[in-house]
Design a protein around this motif. Structure first.
Motif, short mmCIF file in Angstrom:
data_model
loop_
_atom_site.label_atom_id
_atom_site.label_comp_id
_atom_site.label_asym_id
_atom_site.label_seq_id
_atom_site.Cartn_x
_atom_site.Cartn_y
_atom_site.Cartn_z
N LEU A 143 18.31 -24.82 25.33
CA LEU A 143 17.51 -23.55 25.76
C LEU A 143 17.58 -23.53 27.26
CD1 LEU A 143 15.93 -21.42 24.51
CD2 LEU A 143 13.87 -22.88 24.90
N LEU A 144 18.29 -22.20 27.79
CA LEU A 144 18.57 -21.95 29.32
C LEU A 144 17.74 -20.73 29.56
CD1 LEU A 144 22.37 -22.63 29.02
CD2 LEU A 144 20.93 -24.51 29.33
N LYS A 145 17.35 -20.83 30.67
CA LYS A 145 16.72 -19.49 31.22
C LYS A 145 17.47 -18.99 32.64
CE LYS A 145 12.90 -19.45 33.69
NZ LYS A 145 11.27 -19.56 34.09
N SER A 146 17.57 -17.87 32.84
CA SER A 146 18.20 -17.32 34.23
C SER A 146 16.96 -16.18 34.45
CB SER A 146 19.27 -16.43 33.98
OG SER A 146 19.73 -15.76 34.94
N THR A 147 16.69 -16.16 35.73
CA THR A 147 15.66 -14.88 36.34
C THR A 147 16.47 -14.00 37.17
OG1 THR A 147 15.31 -16.19 38.21
CG2 THR A 147 13.70 -16.62 36.26
N ASP A 148 17.90 -13.72 37.17
CA ASP A 148 18.68 -13.42 38.06
C ASP A 148 19.83 -12.68 37.20
OD1 ASP A 148 20.25 -15.37 37.84
OD2 ASP A 148 20.32 -16.01 39.99
N GLY A 149 19.56 -12.07 35.85
CA GLY A 149 20.40 -11.64 35.34
C GLY A 149 21.61 -12.23 34.74
N GLY A 150 21.38 -13.74 34.82
CA GLY A 150 22.60 -14.49 34.36
C GLY A 150 23.52 -14.91 35.28
N GLU A 151 23.13 -14.59 36.66
CA GLU A 151 23.95 -15.48 37.54
C GLU A 151 23.89 -16.73 37.86
OE1 GLU A 151 26.10 -13.72 39.74
OE2 GLU A 151 25.50 -11.64 39.33
N THR A 152 22.56 -17.21 37.64
CA THR A 152 22.28 -18.80 37.78
C THR A 152 21.20 -19.23 36.33
OG1 THR A 152 20.54 -18.45 39.12
CG2 THR A 152 22.37 -19.12 40.26
N TRP A 153 21.33 -20.33 35.99
CA TRP A 153 20.64 -20.68 34.93
C TRP A 153 19.93 -22.07 34.95
CZ3 TRP A 153 20.58 -17.71 30.57
CH2 TRP A 153 21.35 -16.69 30.42
N ALA A 154 18.87 -22.24 34.27
CA ALA A 154 17.97 -23.58 34.43
C ALA A 154 17.79 -24.12 32.84
CB ALA A 154 16.55 -23.47 35.05
N ASP A 155 17.98 -25.42 32.68
CA ASP A 155 17.94 -26.02 31.57
C ASP A 155 16.42 -26.35 31.08
OD1 ASP A 155 18.41 -27.27 29.21
OD2 ASP A 155 19.54 -28.68 29.97
N LEU A 156 15.65 -25.28 30.20
CA LEU A 156 14.53 -25.69 29.86
C LEU A 156 14.40 -27.00 28.81
CD1 LEU A 156 13.35 -21.87 28.99
CD2 LEU A 156 12.91 -23.25 30.92
N LYS A 157 13.39 -27.56 28.84
CA LYS A 157 13.32 -28.75 27.98
C LYS A 157 12.18 -28.95 27.28
CE LYS A 157 16.52 -31.41 30.84
NZ LYS A 157 17.71 -31.49 29.88
N PRO A 158 11.90 -27.83 26.29
CA PRO A 158 10.55 -28.05 25.53
C PRO A 158 10.44 -29.16 24.90
CG PRO A 158 11.79 -26.19 25.01
CD PRO A 158 12.66 -26.96 26.07
N ASP A 159 9.11 -29.83 24.64
CA ASP A 159 8.98 -30.96 24.06
C ASP A 159 8.83 -30.83 22.56
OD1 ASP A 159 7.88 -33.29 22.87
OD2 ASP A 159 6.11 -33.57 24.01
N TRP A 160 10.05 -30.76 21.80
CA TRP A 160 10.39 -30.44 20.62
C TRP A 160 9.75 -31.15 19.75
CZ3 TRP A 160 12.15 -25.84 20.46
CH2 TRP A 160 13.17 -25.56 21.59
N ALA A 161 9.38 -32.49 19.79
CA ALA A 161 8.80 -33.34 18.88
C ALA A 161 7.42 -33.20 18.68
CB ALA A 161 9.08 -34.85 19.24
N THR A 162 6.65 -32.65 20.03
CA THR A 162 5.33 -32.28 19.82
C THR A 162 5.17 -30.84 19.46
OG1 THR A 162 4.90 -33.76 21.77
CG2 THR A 162 3.27 -31.84 21.29
N LEU A 163 6.04 -29.94 19.84
CA LEU A 163 5.91 -28.68 19.30
C LEU A 163 6.07 -28.37 17.75
CD1 LEU A 163 5.79 -25.72 20.44
CD2 LEU A 163 8.29 -25.77 20.71
N TYR A 164 6.93 -29.41 17.11
CA TYR A 164 7.18 -29.29 15.82
C TYR A 164 6.32 -30.34 14.98
CZ TYR A 164 11.02 -25.83 16.42
OH TYR A 164 11.72 -24.93 16.25
#
Length: 343
Positions: A143-164
């Motif tokens: 799961l990646l996120k960009s705030t500048d229309g895709g020029e740069t990206w950050a790796d989101l790391k949800p706590d999947w085990a807790t979320l599910y």
């Protein structure tokens, strides 16, 4: 062996690769084929901004339209030899994602640019809002996120085990592998909804920092894994739909805060869902198409062209697409205009 065993991203692509390629050009009900290439050409996603649209697929295949989908031109200089699995457009900015973490961006009429990879995992979906907030999602919890229309990206790391840990998925050994995400939607207010394996939809209101589960499909059989969600679509008024395995369709009327499962009487794998200007809801998948004229309360088979014989996995609409129609893409480089009025 459970029919929903992983890896689903591989199963999804293999199913489409082996499906038949029988083609019909028109059906007498208003639906028609707008484009067709060879049986080896596959289109996986289509998106529009106004009447400008792009469809992407295998081996860097890109088709473009400037007239709402009436005519399509193939990019003679593919931007990559990797498969492009999803495309999103907002204003003049396009983002396409695909194999090996590939991310391409461009502004309308300009060449594609490759963005420095953040991951080597397959990216299966991208969504972009008018403010430049974008999410790219894919295999094994990527799961990646960009705030500048895709020029740069950050790796989101949800706590999947807790979320599910919702009482059902908490017992699944597969959850330790992190869920593959097939569906994503970024709203203009910055909210994000994602979904995929284990039939769960998750929502964030803070740009992906924190997440909350907003829906989970009950397991059909005790101890089995809920069906995967493959596609999602929201209208501007916050009404949305998501679709997946075993005929799964769910709906929201509040921008994804709450969801209700709909009865479809279908067991098909449904890959994409879209609404028309005249109020119909259309869904396509593996040798199947469904249409509803009453916001999903009832569904009928969509009897159009070769939907019952082949696979289609992308739906969208251009500004001048006829009110009761949607544009579909899939096998053999096919682009269809699906009409609901003649069903």
């Amino acid at each position: 062996m459970n029919v929903y065993a992983r890896p689903l991203s591989a199963i999804f692509l293999v199913l489409m690769a082996v499906a038949g390629s029988f083609a019909v050009a028109a059906d007498g009900r208003g639906s028609r084929a707008l484009n067709q290439l060879t049986p080896h050409d596959r289109l996986y996603s289509v998106a529009f901004s106004g009447d400008f649209g792009e469809a992407v697929g295998d081996g860097g295949l890109v088709l473009e339209t400037t007239d709402g989908g009436k005519t399509w031109a193939r990019d003679k200089n593919p931007p990559t030899n990797l498969s492009l699995l999803s495309v999103a457009i907002a204003g003049s900015r396009s983002i396409a994602v695909g194999q090996q973490g590939l991310i391409l961006i461009r502004d309308q009429g300009k060449p594609w640019r490759k963005i420095e990879p953040v991951t080597d995992r397959r990216l299966l979906r991208v969504s972009l809002n008018k403010n430049g907030l974008a999410v790219a999602a894919g295999a094994f919890g990527t799961l990646l996120k960009s705030t500048d229309g895709g020029e740069t990206w950050a790796d989101l790391k949800p706590d999947w085990a807790t979320l599910y840990q919702t009482g059902v998925t908490g017992a699944f050994e597969a959850i330790r592998d992190e869920p593959t995400i097939y569906a994503a939607n970024v709203f203009d207010d910055g909210a994000i909804v994602i979904g995929g394996e284990f039939g769960q939809l998750n929502r964030s209101t803070d740009g992906g920092v924190t997440w909350a589960p907003v829906f989970q499909v009950p397991a059909a059989v005790q101890g089995s894994i809920p069906p995967t969600i493959f596609g999602m679509h929201f209208r501007d008024d916050g009404v949305g739909y998501a679709a997946g395995q075993t005929g799964l369709i769910v709906t929201s009327t509040d921008s994804g805060k709450t969801w209700t499962q709909l009865a479809t009487n279908s067991e098909a794998s449904l890959f994409a869902i879209e609404t028309t200007q005249d109020g119909h809801v259309v869904v396509v998948g593996m040798r199947s198409g469904l249409v509803s004229a009453d916001a999903g309360k009832t569904w009928q088979p969509l009897k159009a062209l070769d939907l019952s014989l082949n696979w289609y996995c992308g739906l969208s609409r251009g500004a001048s697409t006829p009110d009761g129609s949607v544009i579909a893409v899939g096998h053999s480089g096919r682009v269809l205009e699906l009409a609901t009025g003649g069903n």
